[in-house]
Design a protein around this motif. Structure first.
Motif, PDB file in Angstrom:
ATOM      1  N   MET A 119       0.847  -1.190   0.000  1.00 36.23           N
ATOM      2  CA  MET A 119       0.000   0.000   0.000  1.00 36.23           C
ATOM      3  C   MET A 119       0.885   1.243   0.000  1.00 36.23           C
ATOM      4  N   THR A 120       0.607   2.178  -0.893  1.00 36.94           N
ATOM      5  CA  THR A 120       1.404   3.395  -0.978  1.00 36.94           C
ATOM      6  C   THR A 120       1.075   4.340   0.173  1.00 36.94           C
ATOM      7  N   LEU A 121       1.949   5.318   0.378  1.00 32.28           N
ATOM      8  CA  LEU A 121       1.713   6.310   1.431  1.00 32.28           C
ATOM      9  C   LEU A 121       0.406   7.047   1.189  1.00 32.28           C
ATOM     10  N   GLN A 122       0.136   7.446  -0.048  1.00 35.48           N
ATOM     11  CA  GLN A 122      -1.082   8.188  -0.340  1.00 35.48           C
ATOM     12  C   GLN A 122      -2.325   7.349  -0.045  1.00 35.48           C
ATOM     13  N   GLN A 123      -2.267   6.062  -0.307  1.00 37.29           N
ATOM     14  CA  GLN A 123      -3.396   5.176   0.001  1.00 37.29           C
ATOM     15  C   GLN A 123      -3.588   5.058   1.510  1.00 37.29           C
ATOM     16  N   LYS A 124      -2.479   4.965   2.250  1.00 41.13           N
ATOM     17  CA  LYS A 124      -2.576   4.912   3.711  1.00 41.13           C
ATOM     18  C   LYS A 124      -3.209   6.187   4.264  1.00 41.13           C
ATOM     19  N   ILE A 125      -2.803   7.313   3.702  1.00 47.00           N
ATOM     20  CA  ILE A 125      -3.345   8.604   4.156  1.00 47.00           C
ATOM     21  C   ILE A 125      -4.857   8.636   3.956  1.00 47.00           C
ATOM     22  N   MET A 126      -5.307   8.237   2.787  1.00 48.43           N
ATOM     23  CA  MET A 126      -6.737   8.261   2.492  1.00 48.43           C
ATOM     24  C   MET A 126      -7.501   7.285   3.376  1.00 48.43           C
ATOM     25  N   ASN A 127      -6.924   6.118   3.639  1.00 48.55           N
ATOM     26  CA  ASN A 127      -7.601   5.120   4.466  1.00 48.55           C
ATOM     27  C   ASN A 127      -7.713   5.565   5.924  1.00 48.55           C
ATOM     28  N   SER A 128      -6.649   6.194   6.437  1.00 50.73           N
ATOM     29  CA  SER A 128      -6.611   6.545   7.854  1.00 50.73           C
ATOM     30  C   SER A 128      -7.312   7.863   8.169  1.00 50.73           C
ATOM     31  N   PHE A 129      -7.330   8.777   7.210  1.00 50.20           N
ATOM     32  CA  PHE A 129      -7.865  10.112   7.499  1.00 50.20           C
ATOM     33  C   PHE A 129      -8.875  10.563   6.449  1.00 50.20           C
ATOM     34  N   ILE A 130      -9.714   9.653   6.028  1.00 51.98           N
ATOM     35  CA  ILE A 130     -10.730   9.988   5.039  1.00 51.98           C
ATOM     36  C   ILE A 130     -11.609  11.124   5.545  1.00 51.98           C
ATOM     37  N   GLY A 131     -11.834  12.089   4.711  1.00 47.55           N
ATOM     38  CA  GLY A 131     -12.640  13.247   5.103  1.00 47.55           C
ATOM     39  C   GLY A 131     -11.860  14.333   5.801  1.00 47.55           C
ATOM     40  N   LYS A 132     -10.581  14.050   6.140  1.00 46.90           N
ATOM     41  CA  LYS A 132      -9.750  15.036   6.846  1.00 46.90           C
ATOM     42  C   LYS A 132      -8.538  15.448   6.023  1.00 46.90           C
ATOM     43  N   VAL A 133      -8.482  14.992   4.759  1.00 50.28           N
ATOM     44  CA  VAL A 133      -7.324  15.300   3.918  1.00 50.28           C
ATOM     45  C   VAL A 133      -7.763  16.015   2.652  1.00 50.28           C
ATOM     46  N   VAL A 134      -6.801  16.647   2.026  1.00 47.68           N
ATOM     47  CA  VAL A 134      -7.058  17.357   0.777  1.00 47.68           C
ATOM     48  C   VAL A 134      -5.774  17.322  -0.045  1.00 47.68           C
ATOM     49  N   ARG A 135      -5.924  17.321  -1.350  1.00 52.95           N
ATOM     50  CA  ARG A 135      -4.744  17.388  -2.207  1.00 52.95           C
ATOM     51  C   ARG A 135      -4.167  18.789  -2.093  1.00 52.95           C
ATOM     52  N   LYS A 136      -2.895  18.860  -1.740  1.00 52.59           N
ATOM     53  CA  LYS A 136      -2.316  20.119  -1.300  1.00 52.59           C
ATOM     54  C   LYS A 136      -2.139  21.161  -2.407  1.00 52.59           C
ATOM     55  N   ASP A 137      -2.155  20.742  -3.650  1.00 52.17           N
ATOM     56  CA  ASP A 137      -1.993  21.730  -4.714  1.00 52.17           C
ATOM     57  C   ASP A 137      -3.301  22.412  -5.086  1.00 52.17           C
ATOM     58  N   LEU A 138      -4.424  21.912  -4.543  1.00 52.48           N
ATOM     59  CA  LEU A 138      -5.720  22.470  -4.931  1.00 52.48           C
ATOM     60  C   LEU A 138      -5.893  23.903  -4.444  1.00 52.48           C
ATOM     61  N   ALA A 139      -5.371  24.197  -3.261  1.00 51.35           N
ATOM     62  CA  ALA A 139      -5.507  25.556  -2.728  1.00 51.35           C
ATOM     63  C   ALA A 139      -4.844  26.568  -3.648  1.00 51.35           C
TER      64      ALA A 139
END
Length: 680
Positions: free
Chosen positions: A1-21
């Motif tokens: 599992m990639t880091l990005q997949q772990k991030i989404m699994n563990s903190f769903i609803g609390k993360v955002v793609r950082k370049d969107l801002a």
């Protein structure tokens, strides 16, 4: 599992793609945490279509509700015509004593004196701080005659998360390795971890310490464009960034209004960051401010008016350096660029951590994250909650520092250690090696302060501090030195040490140590350790004298495969041609490669062999599967290499480092020199 997949699994609803801002922000003077608050509501997904639709919604909200100063009158017209309208603006509140009511002013809309319910103020006391709070506000318009104020605040909601589950955040730490967690935090602050080495990541994350530790005194000076003030401006609604030249004692601590004492910024914020904290011509600093500041930095309290006040706000000072580090170490000191009024021992001794901003690379397009990180507002709330934990006592189970350190030295190291543990190991699970990595970093950042105090204030020389500690887990004595003194040992000014401690003198004075080594011609068995980011290291300095008399050299390194690894090999051989006769020299390489890639590697090695034959070197090679890396000679020397020849950090192909190894930054590695007793 990639880091990005772990991030989404563990903190769903609390993360955002950082370049969107950045895609949404454009030229709007809106803090990142405001935009990410909206992005978190509409774009907290890894589905590209959902993100696209969410971005359109956020852009619509910004377009329709964010108040541009140029459009203020048009927005007032909408409020009048529609009866009410929702806006996004920065709101500041004061108490009007004559009318006995709280009144709001809007930074962009331009309205002042608008009555606001005391309930909103009680729930959000930062509205009174004088620096304003970004809010979503529904404003109504009251028609009719004899109306004192026609504007009516019907709803006011500061843009920040109201509550978090800190235990859930801490629990998710177990699903990440330490490297993954560090990279996750780097993504969260908006940077690309792939462009930073581990030390640079530590330096970057240390900027979060004032958010996570109460009364943490932080300073960072460095070149322009390295993002020193970015985190303090964009990271949190719990911190405030002010221009260093505009700070007054009244604004910062207490403002006197008749017999009333109105608390300043330190009473409302987790941290107050002074931006552009540097000398400015024609601008003097209030002496009262400096005295009050010194007392606050030391005692967490200050006296203004008739009362003594206490606060927990951390104090941050960031500014630009005027000269290079070698120049400052040789000719002045590392605090030379700050306002002259603050260059005195009593003030600087209260700084817990001096962050080496000159080690951070200038931010470029590839420096910014395009991956997922925690919504800025969420991580800000987490850091705010973690301020309630105090882990300073944890240090005593790992290390015992020398008694020559002052209590302020000890406190600074303990607070830095506590904060870094909360950032990197919030669940408390860390290895001994990880704990001592933080201890070494904390001690180095405090030593950077103390070394400069000896230059600035003569009184500190009377009681010099020896920055060493005993590792309580293995009994080893560890000496601490700053990286800039190691890298610039030839030009740095000497610092005082205890006259009766010859061992400390030798370990503390790098310049003297280097000159002593130059007088020693007999080859000795030894072990050398090099730090991440250290410069001045080359193949010549590491190997030349030990290989000078060898007729046969065997290089055992399973990782001589890629272009850069082969380049390292040719640089090593080039060093031999420059330092000794090579006619008749035999060099044998033992390495390894995957079977399908062996033919291509053989072609490259044959090219090297043909080239070396022309200068009299007999180069041979073989493939075998192994792991250890070393260099062996027929004279009996075995040089064990922790990283083989791959000791340098990546460098720009057009930099001086491309031509001079001594200009390159090193990876962390060790070299052990031992003699085979069987060979005389």
């Amino acid at each position: 599992m990639t880091l990005q997949q772990k991030i989404m699994n563990s903190f769903i609803g609390k993360v955002v793609r950082k370049d969107l801002a950045f895609l949404v922000k454009g030229g709007l003077p809106v803090p990142t945490f405001v935009l990410e608050y909206l992005l978190g509501q509409y774009c907290a997904s890894d589905d590209e279509e959902a993100i696209r639709m969410g971005l359109e919604k956020v852009k619509e909200v910004i377009q329709n509700n964010y108040v541009h100063r140029a459009d203020a009158e048009a927005v007032k017209g909408k409020i009048h015509d529609l009866g009410k309208y929702r806006i996004i603006d920065k709101v500041n509140v004061i108490l009007n004593e004559k009318l006995d009511e709280y009144q709001a002013s809007f930074a962009n809309l331009g309205l002042t004196g608008v009555p606001v319910s005391s309930q909103y103020v009680k729930e959000n006391p930062k509205l009174l701080s004088g620096n304003g709070v970004w809010c979503i506000v529904t404003i109504g318009y009251i028609s009719g005659e004899d109306i004192r104020v026609r504007w009516d605040i019907q709803m006011l909601k500061p843009i920040q998360i109201s509550n978090i589950d800190i235990h859930d955040y801490i629990e998710q730490r177990q699903y990440f390795t330490t490297d993954e967690w560090i990279d996750f935090l780097i993504h969260t602050v908006g940077l690309n971890p792939d462009t930073l080495n581990r030390r640079e990541k530590f330096i970057t994350l240390s900027r979060l310490l004032p958010f996570v530790e109460n009364n943490f005194n932080f300073m960072e000076l460095g070149p322009k464009g390295t993002g020193k003030s970015h985190i303090f401006q964009e990271m949190s609604p719990y911190g405030v960034l002010v221009s260093g030249g505009d700070v007054t004692s009244a604004r910062l601590f207490v403002k006197m209004s008749g017999n009333r004492e109105i608390l300043g910024l330190v009473g409302y914020w987790d941290l107050v960051a002074w931006d552009e904290f540097e000398q400015q011509k024609g601008r003097n600093v209030d002496a009262v401010l400096i005295d009050t500041m010194q007392n606050y930095l030391a005692n967490k309290s200050f006296n203004r008016g008739k009362a003594t006040h206490e606060a927990s706000a951390s104090m941050v000072f960031v500014g630009n350096t005027k000269h290079t580090v070698p120049y400052m170490l040789k000719s002045s000191h590392l605090f030379e660029s700050i306002p002259t009024s603050f260059i005195k021992g009593a003030f600087l001794d209260r700084i817990h951590l001096y962050n080496p901003g000159w080690e951070v690379r200038m931010l470029k397009k590839e420096s910014f994250s395009k991956g997922y990180g925690l919504i800025t507002d969420y991580i800000a709330a987490v850091l705010h909650e973690l301020r309630n934990k105090d882990l300073t006592s944890l240090l005593q189970s790992y290390a015992k520092f020398d008694s020559s350190l002052s209590e302020r030295d000890h406190l600074a190291i303990r607070k830095t250690f506590s904060g870094m543990v909360k950032l990197l190991y919030p669940d408390g699970n860390m290895t001994q090696e990880e704990a001592f990595e933080i201890i070494d970093f904390a001690a180095e950042c405090r030593k950077r302060v103390k070394d400069q105090l000896y230059i600035i204030d003569e009184t500190f020389k009377a009681e010099p501090a020896i920055f060493k500690y005993v590792n309580l887990k293995n009994g080893q004595e560890i000496f601490i030195e700053t990286l800039e003194r190691i890298n610039n040992s030839e030009c740095c000014q000497n610092i005082p040490v205890k006259d009766n401690d010859e061992e400390n003198i030798e370990k503390q004075d790098n310049c003297e140590e280097k000159s002593k080594k130059q007088r020693i011609h007999k080859l000795m068995e030894k072990r050398l350790s090099f730090r991440l980011g250290q410069t001045g290291v080359s193949y010549k300095s590491l190997f030349a004298e030990y290989l000078n008399d060898a007729k046969t050299i065997i290089i055992e390194d399973p990782f001589i495969r890629t272009f850069w690894q082969l380049k390292n090999l040719t640089e090593f051989i080039s060093m031999l041609t420059e330092t000794r006769p090579v006619e008749g020299l035999k060099i044998h390489l033992q390495t390894w490669e995957e079977e399908e890639k062996v033919p291509a590697l053989i072609d490259d090695l044959e090219d090297i062999k043909d080239d070396l034959t022309n200068i009299g070197i007999d180069f041979t090679y073989e493939f075998r599967d192994f792991h250890d890396r070393c260099i062996k000679t027929d004279t009996g020397w075995i040089i064990t290499l922790g990283r083989g020849l791959d000791i340098f950090e990546p460098y720009n192909k057009f930099s001086l480092g491309a031509l001079q190894q001594g200009k390159r930054k090193c990876k962390e590695f060790t070299v052990v020199y031992s003699k085979d007793s069987k060979i005389v």
